[in-house]
Write a protein that holds these residues in place. Structure first.
Motif, PDB file in Angstrom:
ATOM      1  N   ALA A 145      30.410  40.344 -84.838  1.00 33.00           N
ATOM      2  CA  ALA A 145      30.621  40.668 -83.425  1.00 33.00           C
ATOM      3  C   ALA A 145      29.902  41.976 -83.077  1.00 33.00           C
ATOM      4  N   SER A 168      22.881  43.613 -80.346  1.00 34.82           N
ATOM      5  CA  SER A 168      21.754  42.835 -79.789  1.00 34.82           C
ATOM      6  C   SER A 168      21.833  42.813 -78.262  1.00 34.82           C
ATOM      7  N   GLU A 180      27.288  43.178 -84.579  1.00 37.94           N
ATOM      8  CA  GLU A 180      25.837  42.948 -84.552  1.00 37.94           C
ATOM      9  C   GLU A 180      25.418  42.251 -83.257  1.00 37.94           C
ATOM     10  N   TYR A 181      26.261  41.354 -82.788  1.00 42.99           N
ATOM     11  CA  TYR A 181      25.945  40.687 -81.515  1.00 42.99           C
ATOM     12  C   TYR A 181      25.962  41.712 -80.377  1.00 42.99           C
TER      13      TYR A 181
END
Lengths: 386, 446
Positions: A132, A138, A134-135
């Motif tokens: 989560a 991004s 890392e998302y």
């Protein structure tokens, strides 16, 4: 001579758009944001001035009624209403976050009814798991992309690190401000703090930091201090951005800690850059801001959950506030229809009860008309805690 | 409060009944499962994401949202709502959640045994809770708050939802897939530990394919409803949807039942059979129905109102060929994301930046040729209500289709007055007649 310190804060509080209008007239770009989850460092690093969009409690909602239902977060309704009335005509754009349903939904409607040159929506995960995080990073990369296009500038690591440093300094200064409420009587009132923080959120980071430094110096030196009142209270809730509300709570008590999004919450901790700056921002904003919208679970065991342990994991950070600020009671103050926080109410009350601290839940509709009943509720609570 | 009369007017599709019966069967099976020592889980509607995993692990699942609707439909929600009020939950919170808090408090009061008064035998105490970020943040806060009553862990499924323009940014979709795929792997590891068994990957693969096929047939059934007169009413859609939406029961059997439903609806189309005696007006319904007052639709059917399409959140994703994706986890992830992302491109092209849940109703109204929209904002639900005033505006602005907005609630019948809706029917018919003319003058084909 220009006003300084608390007087300057008072001025900005009452006319929060003045400074950013001046800056825009000089060619600066100004972007509004309604939520503390927007990493302001990314804007400042691209020479964009962030401006916190707040509601206006005294302004009857009329325009937003055309586009939003009545049973809906009154703060977001008010923010959108002000935008639709042209109160945010100085903005070059808006950044919103998937911090709650009302913000996510309002963001899209906002984008549909206003024609600002820039609009960006950050999707935000609900959990704090690694994937989560890392998302979320991004998503912040995506925001950088659109900001670079909008500003015509390229984000450099150097400028971003300087912006992170400036905002870390701001966090430290606000934390220092709250240190001044530890004594009895506190050196600064909760009502004054609301004004200072709203002012800081309406200014570029360096000017905000200068203001905070002036306030700290003035408050420490002044002879007339707030009076010690009947109780020392912790305010827990979503956002209390109007000094009139705090003033009601402080009629016969000292609100010495405001655990909300216009109080201490956005300024807790600091951004720690290990290697990647954007990831450092993602970690800080997702993990450090204690908004109810993020799902936090202390136990990872697949077969058992211990309620008390879960409460400790979710609210444990409040324990030291209770002891360090010598809290006598807690006001859980929410605007009506604030679902993520409203679901927390029985659990957080359980937690305070486990610490032997009385707490009361007060709900209001973000109108001036709700202030008188609020006063009655607070008085009744103070009676019960003696 | 009801509309008083009980006369059934809607011509129900017979093949719907075995699908509807699977709801009751699933509750009874859960109770039997718990007696036999099998694990039962409480899950949220998770849009084809976590359900196939639970199915492949042979875990019985009950859905408190669905059960909340069942409590409302049975007229017994009030007692549980009152209990939630007494527990200190604010009254504006989601009606399903409040009914469930009341139920959970009662369940634990009885030592984990379902309350004897609970319809369909009640929901047994779960092994764990599966919540989801999808659609509504009230939902995962709800399951977190259940920790007050249930000493079981919660797994919260992620559900990315970028903006329509932001979705166009490089790598956005693949980041969504990466999040969903990794998250699902972690979830499987969690479930394996919880039940003490390993995943049967072949079974998961088969279930994923069956799930997509069931939803494909369900999608095709709804396509048939574009026919004039519409052969299947929204009430049949709502009654038939749970096996596809929640993957209830045996999936091969469900697939056959949906094929049977398709055949019957296709036959109706061929014969020109309508879902109501005389279709005068075609309507779309958004979003969640008043489960406690569904006979309102019979009264409206008497007036010639045929509800031909409805409730985007309950509809299957449009079919997509994922046969090239060999990893069942990635296939499930991509399929689950398909519900939203399949509409992003069209929404952007049509400049409907207000989200898929607004765009989709423009699509529904124009393709199902609706004369009006019945919008049902809920006092206790932000996610199914917030977009409705804007939807009313955009339907009028772009398609010259009027909306009737009737406020209510999904569970709490104190917040809904069907008589009021009926009183407003006649003037709304005048509006629909008027805008028919306006549309024709503007060059629309309905």
């Amino acid at each position: 001579m220009a006003a300084k310190g608390l007087l300057r804060a008072e001025e900005v509080y009452h006319d929060p758009t003045r400074r950013v209008r001046e800056l825009r007239a000089k060619g600066k770009k100004v972007i509004g944001y309604p939520c503390v989850y927007v990493p302001l460092e990314l804007l400042a690093a691209l020479d964009i001035v962030p401006y916190r969009i707040c509601g206006e409690m005294r302004e009857p909602v009329t325009e937003a009624d055309r586009v939003l239902p009545a049973s809906f977060c009154p703060i977001m309704r008010s923010c959108l209403d002000c935008s639709l009335k042209g109160r945010h005509d100085f903005l070059d754009g808006t950044i919103t976050v998937h911090a709650s349903d009302p913000q996510e939904k309002t963001a899209r409607i906002w984008q549909s009814y206003t024609r600002l040159p820039y609009f960006h929506f950050i999707d935000m995960p609900g959990t704090t798991r690694t994937e989560a995080l890392e998302y979320f990073a991004s998503q912040l990369d995506g925001m950088v992309t659109t900001l670079e296009t909008f500003s015509g500038k390229k984000l450099s690591a150097d400028r971003l690190n300087k912006a992170i440093e400036a905002y870390n300094q701001q966090r430290l200064l606000v934390q220092s401000l709250f240190e001044l409420t530890k004594p009895s009587p506190p050196l600064v009132s909760g009502t004054e703090i609301v004004k200072v923080i709203k002012a800081v959120m309406s200014l570029p980071v360096d000017e905000g930091n200068q203001l905070l430094n002036e306030v700290l110096e003035e408050v420490k030196a002044r002879k007339e201090k707030p009076q010690a009142k009947r109780a020392r209270l912790l305010l827990w809730g979503s956002t209390t951005d109007d000094a009139a509300v705090m003033s009601i709570l402080e009629s016969n008590a000292n609100v010495v800690f405001a655990e909300d999004c216009a109080g201490y919450r956005p300024y807790r901790g600091k951004v720690i850059v290990a290697t990647d700056e954007v990831m450092a921002l993602a970690i800080h904003y997702l993990l450090e801001i204690t908004c109810a919208r993020t799902f936090v679970q202390s136990t990872a065991t697949p077969t058992k959950k211990d309620y008390q342990q879960d409460l400790q994991g979710r609210y444990g950070y409040l324990k030291s506030i209770i002891s360090d600020w010598k809290i006598d009671g807690v006001i859980l103050l929410l605007v009506r229809y604030c679902d993520p926080f409203a679901f927390e109410v029985p659990a957080v009350k359980d937690y305070f009860a486990s610490l032997g601290i009385p707490a009361t839940y007060i709900e209001y509709d973000y109108t001036e008309g709700s202030l008188a009943p609020m006063r009655t509720r607070v008085e009744a609570f103070l009676e019960t805690i003696g | 409060m009801t509309t008083g009369e009980k006369k059934r007017v809607i011509n129900r599709v017979k093949a719907m009944y075995p699908l509807r019966a699977k709801v009751d069967e699933s509750y009874m099976r859960s109770l039997e499962a718990i007696k036999a020592g099998k694990p039962t889980v409480w899950a949220m509607l998770n849009f084809c994401y976590g359900d196939p995993v639970l199915k492949a692990m042979d875990i019985e699942v009950v859905y408190p949202e669905n059960y909340g609707a069942a409590l409302a439909a049975a007229g017994v929600a009030r007692e549980y709502l009152d209990r939630a009020d007494a527990e200190g939950f604010p009254t504006h919170l989601c009606g399903y959640s409040r009914a469930n808090f009341g139920y959970a408090a009662r369940l634990m009061e009885l030592g984990g045994q379902p309350p004897p008064e609970a319809p369909m035998g009640g929901m047994p105490k779960p092994l764990f809770l599966l919540s989801s970020v999808a659609v509504c943040d009230a939902r995962y806060k709800w399951f977190q708050a259940l920790g007050r009553y249930l000493d079981v862990p919660v797994w919260t499924l992620e559900a990315p939802l970028p903006g329509i323009r932001e979705f166009q940014l490089k790598d956005c979709y693949e980041e969504m897939v990466r999040l969903s795929t990794r998250h699902l792997r972690d979830f499987i590891a969690f479930v394996e530990k919880a039940v003490g068994r390993k995943m049967d990957w072949d079974k998961l693969d088969e279930i994923a394919n069956l799930m997509m096929e069931i939803n494909r047939v369900s999608h095709e059934i709804n396509e048939l409803r574009k026919a004039k007169p519409c052969p299947m009413h929204s009430r049949d859609f709502w009654s038939a949807m749970p096996p596809a939406l929640f993957l209830l029961g045996d999936l091969k059997e469900s697939l056959q039942l949906y094929k049977n439903l398709y055949d019957e609806v296709a036959e109706r189309v061929k014969n020109g059979t309508s879902a109501i005696p005389e279709e005068k007006y075609r309507l779309v319904f958004a979003e969640l129905p008043p489960w406690h007052s569904l006979d309102l639709f019979d009264r409206l059917a008497e007036r010639g109102w045929n509800f031909v399409i409805e409730s985007f959140g309950y509809h299957p994703p449009p079919p997509v060929d994922l046969s090239h994706v060999s990893d069942p986890i990635e296939r499930i992830a991509r399929y689950s994301l398909q519900r939203m992302v399949s509409n992003y491109k069209d929404a952007l092209e049509k400049n409907v930046v207000a989200g898929v849940d607004v765009y989709i109703y423009l699509k529904y109204v124009s393709e199902w040729k609706c004369d009006g929209a019945f919008l049902h904002p809920l006092v206790s639900c932000r996610s199914a209500s917030t977009h409705l005033p804007h939807l009313a505006n955009i339907l009028m602005e772009r398609l010259k289709v009027p909306s009737l907005i009737v406020e209510g609630d999904i569970v709490d019948l104190r917040l809904f007055n069907p008589q009021d809706a009926l009183l407003r029917a006649e003037p709304f018919e005048e509006a629909m007649e008027h805008y028919r003319k306006v549309r024709r003058e503007a060059g629309f084909d309905w």
